[in-house]
Design a protein around this motif. Structure first.
Motif, PDB file in Angstrom:
ATOM      1  N   MET A   7       0.844  -1.198   0.000  1.00  0.00           N
ATOM      2  CA  MET A   7       0.000   0.000   0.000  1.00  0.00           C
ATOM      3  C   MET A   7       0.881   1.250   0.000  1.00  0.00           C
ATOM      4  O   MET A   7       1.896   1.300   0.687  1.00  0.00           O
ATOM      5  N   LEU A   8       0.490   2.246  -0.781  1.00  0.00           N
ATOM      6  CA  LEU A   8       1.195   3.527  -0.858  1.00  0.00           C
ATOM      7  C   LEU A   8       0.343   4.573  -0.160  1.00  0.00           C
ATOM      8  O   LEU A   8      -0.813   4.771  -0.508  1.00  0.00           O
ATOM      9  N   GLU A   9       0.940   5.226   0.840  1.00  0.00           N
ATOM     10  CA  GLU A   9       0.189   6.180   1.655  1.00  0.00           C
ATOM     11  C   GLU A   9       0.912   7.516   1.742  1.00  0.00           C
ATOM     12  O   GLU A   9       2.105   7.559   2.038  1.00  0.00           O
ATOM     13  N   ALA A  10       0.171   8.574   1.493  1.00  0.00           N
ATOM     14  CA  ALA A  10       0.626   9.926   1.813  1.00  0.00           C
ATOM     15  C   ALA A  10      -0.101  10.328   3.087  1.00  0.00           C
ATOM     16  O   ALA A  10      -1.336  10.393   3.109  1.00  0.00           O
ATOM     17  N   GLN A  11       0.647  10.548   4.147  1.00  0.00           N
ATOM     18  CA  GLN A  11       0.059  10.755   5.464  1.00  0.00           C
ATOM     19  C   GLN A  11       0.214  12.215   5.897  1.00  0.00           C
ATOM     20  O   GLN A  11       1.313  12.659   6.211  1.00  0.00           O
ATOM     21  N   HIS A  12      -0.892  12.942   5.862  1.00  0.00           N
ATOM     22  CA  HIS A  12      -0.953  14.318   6.375  1.00  0.00           C
ATOM     23  C   HIS A  12       0.155  15.193   5.777  1.00  0.00           C
ATOM     24  O   HIS A  12       0.942  15.815   6.492  1.00  0.00           O
ATOM     25  N   ILE A  13       0.172  15.241   4.448  1.00  0.00           N
ATOM     26  CA  ILE A  13       1.233  15.958   3.742  1.00  0.00           C
ATOM     27  C   ILE A  13       0.945  17.462   3.708  1.00  0.00           C
ATOM     28  O   ILE A  13      -0.120  17.908   3.258  1.00  0.00           O
ATOM     29  N   THR A  14       1.918  18.226   4.177  1.00  0.00           N
ATOM     30  CA  THR A  14       1.916  19.678   4.019  1.00  0.00           C
ATOM     31  C   THR A  14       3.193  20.071   3.289  1.00  0.00           C
ATOM     32  O   THR A  14       4.278  19.555   3.610  1.00  0.00           O
ATOM     33  N   HIS A  15       3.051  20.930   2.290  1.00  0.00           N
ATOM     34  CA  HIS A  15       4.227  21.393   1.544  1.00  0.00           C
ATOM     35  C   HIS A  15       4.147  22.902   1.403  1.00  0.00           C
ATOM     36  O   HIS A  15       3.177  23.440   0.869  1.00  0.00           O
ATOM     37  N   GLN A  16       5.191  23.569   1.910  1.00  0.00           N
ATOM     38  CA  GLN A  16       5.242  25.023   1.877  1.00  0.00           C
ATOM     39  C   GLN A  16       6.497  25.488   1.174  1.00  0.00           C
ATOM     40  O   GLN A  16       7.563  24.886   1.305  1.00  0.00           O
ATOM     41  N   ILE A  17       6.354  26.565   0.415  1.00  0.00           N
ATOM     42  CA  ILE A  17       7.491  27.266  -0.177  1.00  0.00           C
ATOM     43  C   ILE A  17       7.436  28.702   0.312  1.00  0.00           C
ATOM     44  O   ILE A  17       6.489  29.437   0.002  1.00  0.00           O
ATOM     45  N   ASN A  18       8.447  29.083   1.103  1.00  0.00           N
ATOM     46  CA  ASN A  18       8.415  30.373   1.788  1.00  0.00           C
ATOM     47  C   ASN A  18       7.142  30.446   2.627  1.00  0.00           C
ATOM     48  O   ASN A  18       6.911  29.611   3.469  1.00  0.00           O
ATOM     49  N   LYS A  78       4.057  30.383   1.230  1.00  0.00           N
ATOM     50  CA  LYS A  78       2.941  29.855   0.440  1.00  0.00           C
ATOM     51  C   LYS A  78       2.764  28.367   0.731  1.00  0.00           C
ATOM     52  O   LYS A  78       3.715  27.586   0.638  1.00  0.00           O
ATOM     53  N   THR A  79       1.543  27.978   1.063  1.00  0.00           N
ATOM     54  CA  THR A  79       1.218  26.583   1.334  1.00  0.00           C
ATOM     55  C   THR A  79       0.615  25.957   0.083  1.00  0.00           C
ATOM     56  O   THR A  79      -0.475  26.329  -0.348  1.00  0.00           O
ATOM     57  N   LEU A  80       1.333  25.004  -0.504  1.00  0.00           N
ATOM     58  CA  LEU A  80       0.869  24.332  -1.719  1.00  0.00           C
ATOM     59  C   LEU A  80      -0.007  23.133  -1.395  1.00  0.00           C
ATOM     60  O   LEU A  80      -0.917  22.800  -2.164  1.00  0.00           O
ATOM     61  N   LEU A  81       0.283  22.463  -0.288  1.00  0.00           N
ATOM     62  CA  LEU A  81      -0.540  21.362   0.206  1.00  0.00           C
ATOM     63  C   LEU A  81      -0.714  21.558   1.699  1.00  0.00           C
ATOM     64  O   LEU A  81       0.233  21.911   2.406  1.00  0.00           O
ATOM     65  N   ASP A  82      -1.935  21.288   2.177  1.00  0.00           N
ATOM     66  CA  ASP A  82      -2.245  21.533   3.583  1.00  0.00           C
ATOM     67  C   ASP A  82      -2.911  20.299   4.193  1.00  0.00           C
ATOM     68  O   ASP A  82      -4.110  20.074   4.009  1.00  0.00           O
ATOM     69  N   ASP A  83      -2.107  19.456   4.841  1.00  0.00           N
ATOM     70  CA  ASP A  83      -2.611  18.287   5.568  1.00  0.00           C
ATOM     71  C   ASP A  83      -3.419  17.359   4.657  1.00  0.00           C
ATOM     72  O   ASP A  83      -4.547  16.965   4.969  1.00  0.00           O
ATOM     73  N   GLY A 120       4.506  15.687   7.420  1.00  0.00           N
ATOM     74  CA  GLY A 120       3.897  14.456   6.940  1.00  0.00           C
ATOM     75  C   GLY A 120       4.924  13.485   6.383  1.00  0.00           C
ATOM     76  O   GLY A 120       6.131  13.759   6.367  1.00  0.00           O
ATOM     77  N   GLU A 121       4.430  12.358   5.908  1.00  0.00           N
ATOM     78  CA  GLU A 121       5.313  11.278   5.477  1.00  0.00           C
ATOM     79  C   GLU A 121       4.634  10.453   4.390  1.00  0.00           C
ATOM     80  O   GLU A 121       3.414  10.305   4.369  1.00  0.00           O
ATOM     81  N   VAL A 122       5.450   9.933   3.470  1.00  0.00           N
ATOM     82  CA  VAL A 122       4.967   8.996   2.455  1.00  0.00           C
ATOM     83  C   VAL A 122       5.512   7.619   2.807  1.00  0.00           C
ATOM     84  O   VAL A 122       6.708   7.456   3.079  1.00  0.00           O
ATOM     85  N   VAL A 123       4.623   6.624   2.796  1.00  0.00           N
ATOM     86  CA  VAL A 123       4.973   5.273   3.235  1.00  0.00           C
ATOM     87  C   VAL A 123       4.610   4.283   2.134  1.00  0.00           C
ATOM     88  O   VAL A 123       3.500   4.319   1.593  1.00  0.00           O
ATOM     89  N   LEU A 152      -9.136  17.999  -4.839  1.00  0.00           N
ATOM     90  CA  LEU A 152      -8.368  19.041  -4.168  1.00  0.00           C
ATOM     91  C   LEU A 152      -8.878  20.424  -4.549  1.00  0.00           C
ATOM     92  O   LEU A 152      -9.352  20.648  -5.667  1.00  0.00           O
ATOM     93  N   ARG A 153      -8.737  21.335  -3.596  1.00  0.00           N
ATOM     94  CA  ARG A 153      -9.006  22.741  -3.872  1.00  0.00           C
ATOM     95  C   ARG A 153      -8.027  23.591  -3.063  1.00  0.00           C
ATOM     96  O   ARG A 153      -7.972  23.470  -1.835  1.00  0.00           O
ATOM     97  N   GLU A 154      -7.235  24.372  -3.768  1.00  0.00           N
ATOM     98  CA  GLU A 154      -6.286  25.291  -3.137  1.00  0.00           C
ATOM     99  C   GLU A 154      -5.431  24.587  -2.086  1.00  0.00           C
ATOM    100  O   GLU A 154      -5.215  25.086  -0.985  1.00  0.00           O
ATOM    101  N   GLY A 155      -4.949  23.405  -2.447  1.00  0.00           N
ATOM    102  CA  GLY A 155      -4.031  22.675  -1.585  1.00  0.00           C
ATOM    103  C   GLY A 155      -4.669  21.861  -0.492  1.00  0.00           C
ATOM    104  O   GLY A 155      -3.963  21.201   0.283  1.00  0.00           O
ATOM    105  N   LYS A 156      -5.988  21.851  -0.410  1.00  0.00           N
ATOM    106  CA  LYS A 156      -6.686  21.097   0.620  1.00  0.00           C
ATOM    107  C   LYS A 156      -7.558  20.015  -0.011  1.00  0.00           C
ATOM    108  O   LYS A 156      -8.067  20.181  -1.114  1.00  0.00           O
ATOM    109  N   ALA A 157      -7.718  18.925   0.718  1.00  0.00           N
ATOM    110  CA  ALA A 157      -8.568  17.832   0.247  1.00  0.00           C
ATOM    111  C   ALA A 157     -10.021  18.149   0.560  1.00  0.00           C
ATOM    112  O   ALA A 157     -10.380  18.353   1.721  1.00  0.00           O
ATOM    113  N   LEU A 158     -10.843  18.191  -0.483  1.00  0.00           N
ATOM    114  CA  LEU A 158     -12.279  18.374  -0.267  1.00  0.00           C
ATOM    115  C   LEU A 158     -12.961  17.058   0.066  1.00  0.00           C
ATOM    116  O   LEU A 158     -13.826  17.003   0.932  1.00  0.00           O
TER     117      LEU A 158
END
Length: 278
Positions: free
Chosen positions: A1-12, A14-19, A56-59, A223-229
């Protein structure tokens, strides 16, 4: 199984992904959808280990992705990127053979040659094998890169026993794979992906055509604006209301007995439509 667990990615700042979380099980095709800038490619690059998440972490199979060697990871997952620039004018055959590099040193073995031939045939480009890749159309080049990642992951036993399930889980990560493909090859590519899921592969695909998502995906992340709907079955996730929220676009969801899945049709309304057409 491939899991992305609570991924947040920020540049400066700006938050590109939020949990954002995502689960891809063997035998599933999971689509990732959303408007431009929603974070789809950032998520895929994080899952592929091209990007390191801020949080967060990818497993992969209960093991953190960052604990795999590059060689082991190349044998377990392959990525079809949006853009694939080439520094040299490789032939189609040479480029597809590069997919086998994680499996041999020096010279390819007979099984490597057989797998490359199979990948060329399966993607419908065997007749282009000697052509220089830059001389091909955009759609043809996309099929070449698909053949390359098939060659990267497939084993000779998968060719010799086409109905057998794979022993070790493998994953294809597809970033807008239907870009540049005509109607026939869009469906052809997704049929290849679906065929692999039936053998035990997991597939993640960023798709823009929501009707393709309805037809081929087992689950979809919106997704919408980096968040999971929402995440779940396409017919549950892709409602008129959720599509309006994600894309600011009004649609009809049409159910017809002769169709295996609902059909999404754009309407000129400026508010979300809650009613469905039967």
């Amino acid at each position: 199984m491939l899991e992305a667990q609570h991924i947040t990615h920020q540049i400066n700042r700006k938050t590109l992904l939020d949990d954002v979380s995502l689960v891809v099980r063997p035998g599933e095709l999971v689509a990732v959808v959303g408007a431009n800038g929603a974070g789809k490619s950032t998520l895929l690059k994080t899952i592929s280990r091209e990007l390191t998440p801020t949080k967060g972490e990818v497993v992969l199979d209960k093991k953190p992705l960052n604990r795999f060697s590059s060689l082991d990871l190349a044998r377990r997952r392959a990525v079809l990127a949006q853009q694939n620039p080439l520094a040299f004018e490789f032939s189609v055959y040479e480029l597809v053979m590069m997919g086998r590099y994680p499996h041999f040193e020096g010279h390819p073995h007979p099984e490597d040659l057989a797998i490359v031939d199979f990948a060329l045939e399966r993607t419908g480009i065997a007749h282009l094998a000697r052509r220089a890749v830059p001389t091909l159309s955009g759609g043809e080049q996309q099929r070449v890169h698909l053949a390359k990642i098939l060659a990267q992951l497939m084993g000779i036993e998968e060719i010799n026993r086409p109905e057998a399930s794979i022993r070790q889980t493998k994953y294809l990560l597809l970033d807008e794979p239907t870009t540049g493909l005509d109607f026939y090859y869009q469906h052809s590519l997704l049929e290849v992906a679906s065929e692999l899921t039936r053998r035990g592969y997991g597939v993640v695909a960023i798709l823009h055509d929501l009707n393709l998502v309805m037809q081929y995906a087992d689950n979809v992340l919106l997704l919408r604006e980096g968040k999971a709907l929402s995440f779940g079955k396409p017919a549950s996730v892709l409602t008129a209301e959720s599509i309006f929220n994600a894309f600011n676009l009004s649609v009809h969801i049409i159910h017809q007995p002769e169709l295996d899945c609902p059909l999404i049709v754009h309407t000129r309304q400026t508010v979300p439509l809650t009613a469905q057409i039967n």
